[in-house]
Design an enzyme around this catalytic site. Structure first.
Site, PDB file in Angstrom:
ATOM      1  N   ASN A 283       0.800  -1.241   0.000  1.00 25.66           N
ATOM      2  CA  ASN A 283       0.000   0.000   0.000  1.00 25.66           C
ATOM      3  C   ASN A 283       0.827   1.284   0.000  1.00 25.66           C
ATOM      4  O   ASN A 283       0.414   2.296  -0.546  1.00 25.66           O
ATOM      5  CB  ASN A 283      -1.058  -0.005   1.116  1.00 25.66           C
TER       6      ASN A 283
ATOM      7  N   GLU B   4       2.911  -4.675  12.638  1.00 25.18           N
ATOM      8  CA  GLU B   4       1.980  -3.569  12.409  1.00 25.18           C
ATOM      9  C   GLU B   4       0.908  -4.133  11.485  1.00 25.18           C
ATOM     10  O   GLU B   4       1.154  -4.365  10.307  1.00 25.18           O
ATOM     11  CB  GLU B   4       2.734  -2.380  11.792  1.00 25.18           C
TER      12      GLU B   4
ATOM     13  N   CYS C 167      -3.755   1.479   6.620  1.00 25.21           N
ATOM     14  CA  CYS C 167      -4.109   0.875   7.909  1.00 25.21           C
ATOM     15  C   CYS C 167      -4.628   1.926   8.880  1.00 25.21           C
ATOM     16  O   CYS C 167      -5.469   1.638   9.724  1.00 25.21           O
ATOM     17  CB  CYS C 167      -2.911   0.127   8.482  1.00 25.21           C
TER      18      CYS C 167
HETATM   19  O1  SSN Z   1      -0.883   1.527   6.071  1.00 24.54           O
HETATM   20  C1  SSN Z   1      -0.341   1.998   7.068  1.00 24.54           C
HETATM   21  C2  SSN Z   1       0.744   3.053   7.096  1.00 24.54           C
HETATM   22  C3  SSN Z   1       0.314   4.327   6.574  1.00 24.54           C
HETATM   23  C4  SSN Z   1       1.266   5.462   6.842  1.00 24.54           C
HETATM   24  O2  SSN Z   1       2.331   5.310   7.441  1.00 24.54           O
HETATM   25  O3  SSN Z   1       0.914   6.578   6.460  1.00 24.54           O
END
Ligand code: SSN
Length: 458
Positions: A135, A232, A266
């Site tokens: 992601n 995480e 997330c």
């Molecule tokens: O998907 C989780 C991490 C999102 C982020 O660090 O901005």
């Protein structure tokens, strides 16, 4: 498992990469292991010089790397370029602060332990395995790699199979900047090949960002081999709007919190819990803004919501929506995939969820928001804490007592007041409950993969 770039905007396979053979995996871990031995002898200043060089490379190539991110996983291009910049910033942050974060700490009065001197020091652990998701294909990796390498560790990466070109760009990045060969190595392997890597005696510890099942499996394997693991995992963060809140501002931020990264974060606000006094106003404004979003080609700078990264991800999201619909929830907007190529899903707002709707307990990884009416603050807290997740949260209020109560009583790794959750290199990041354990970022994140050695001297 195919390791390939499949463009989510078209659904077409653009590049297929040959997985590394067991012999290649072994050689790559060996390289990292030898590099770790060299790295631990280097100074902070030397590592900082290399890290700054790697950051400069990212800044110089932000457009091209941003495009690669978008082609591999569908993030709107502006956000992809910003992700590259965020990585460069974090690399500079650790280059500039690692020595201070990992400095020796003397005991003020060593005679209390019968010593002439006593202190602690942070030493690198060796080679750390990172199992990372698609992601934020660069950021998720860099937020592990920058502190780890600056501490004198080496890293090996098992990246998600749909972002292999990003994974290989990372493989080259640190070495090209001057780090010893092998300091950071990508392993092009499938998920089923991770177990022997964790078991390998040359691997000291593992960090995973990903799904709950992946977390369970990695943690179990790490436990079996007595290796530290940081997890995480998912989140279904509450975004709470109380009666005293600035509702219009909360609604604008709520939309960003939900659709950032096409809803695949997330820490996205996923459950919007609104006090009954302002519920109708918030629901109206939030839905109006969600309806107005521009959905389309993520390479077009005007696009606000691109496709989901994978076809299976879209199918899972659609299943959650259909489950809610079938059980009587109201779909205020969206609730379907548009009839176009690619894995798009319309920005969706769902209200009146019955207690047995899966969306109440499960993570919606896409642009789907669920609305909850809270009859009072107590009810808002109950709804916020009712899931098994505990990653982050947001609360909107202008009342100091309410603010203090929600900060204290929300079960999560973070609370953002009158804002949306964002990860900052300066702040610890991580969750509780089924969202995982351990912390990334800040000083504490860097220390996770160090041996805190106590020294006592007669
Ligand atoms: O998907 C989780 C991490 C999102 C982020 O660090 O901005």
């Amino acid at each position: 498992m195919t390791i390939a770039t499949v463009n989510p905007t078209s659904g077409k396979t653009e590049v297929v990469l040959e997985p590394h053979s067991p012999g290649e995996v072994d050689a790559r871990i060996g390289e990292a292991h030898r590099a770790a031995a060299v790295l631990r002898q280097t100074t902070f200043a030397q590592r900082a010089e290399w890290m700054h060089r790697a950051a400069a490379f990212l800044d110089e190539h932000a457009e091209g790397l941003g495009e690669l991110i978008t082609v591999e996983m569908g993030k709107p291009i502006g956000q992809s370029v910003a992700e590259v910049a965020k990585c460069a910033k974090a690399m500079r942050f650790y280059a500039d602060h690692a020595e201070e974060f990992l400095a020796d700490a003397p005991l003020a009065d060593p005679t209390t332990v019968g010593a002439s001197g006593a202190w602690t020091r942070y030493e690198p652990l060796g080679v750390i395995l990172a199992v990372m998701p698609w992601n934020y294909p660069l950021w998720q990796v860099v937020r592990f790699a920058a502190p780890a390498l600056m501490a004198g560790n080496a890293g090996v990466l098992k990246h998600a199979s749909n972002v292999p070109q990003c994974a290989m760009a990372l493989d080259a990045l640190f070495e090209n900047a001057g780090f010893p060969a092998g300091s950071f190595r990508t392993l092009l392997i499938g998920g089923s090949e991770v177990a022997p890597v964790i078991a390998d005696p040359r691997i000291a510890a593992v960090t995973l960002t990903g799904s709950e099942p992946a977390g369970r499996s990695v943690a179990a394997l790490a436990g079996q081999h007595i290796k530290k693991a940081i997890l995480e995992l998912g989140g279904s963060d509450p975004f709470i709007v109380l009666a005293s809140a600035d509702v219009a501002e909360a609604a604008r931020t709520a939309v960003r919190a939900r659709i950032n990264n096409n809803g695949q974060s997330c820490i996205a606000g996923k459950r919007f819990i609104v006090h009954t006094d302002v519920y109708d106003e918030f629901a109206r404004e939030f839905t109006r803004l969600m309806v107005g979003l521009t959905v389309g080609d993520p390479l077009d700078a005007a696009t606000e919501v691109g496709p989901l990264a994978t076809e299976s991800g879209r199918a899972e999201l659609a299943e959650l929506v259909e489950d809610a619909r079938a059980k009587g929830a109201s779909i205020l907007t969206g609730g379907s995939a548009p009839d176009v190529d690619g894995w798009f899903y319309l920005p969706t707002v769902i209200a009146d969820l019955p207690d047995d709707a899966r969306l109440i307990q499960e993570e919606a990884f896409g642009p789907v928001a669920s609305l909850y009416r809270a009859c009072d603050d107590e009810d808002a807290l109950r709804l916020a804490n009712q899931t098994g997740f505990g990653l982050s949260s947001a609360v909107w209020t202008t009342d100091a007592e309410e603010e203090a109560r929600f900060i204290a009583e929300i079960d999560a790794g973070a609370v953002f007041v009158n804002g949306m959750t964002v990860s900052y290199q300066e702040l610890p990041f991580g969750g509780i409950k089924r969202s995982g354990y351990g912390r990334e970022l800040a000083a504490v994140g860097q220390r996770e993969f160090c041996n805190l050695k106590t020294v006592w001297k007669a």
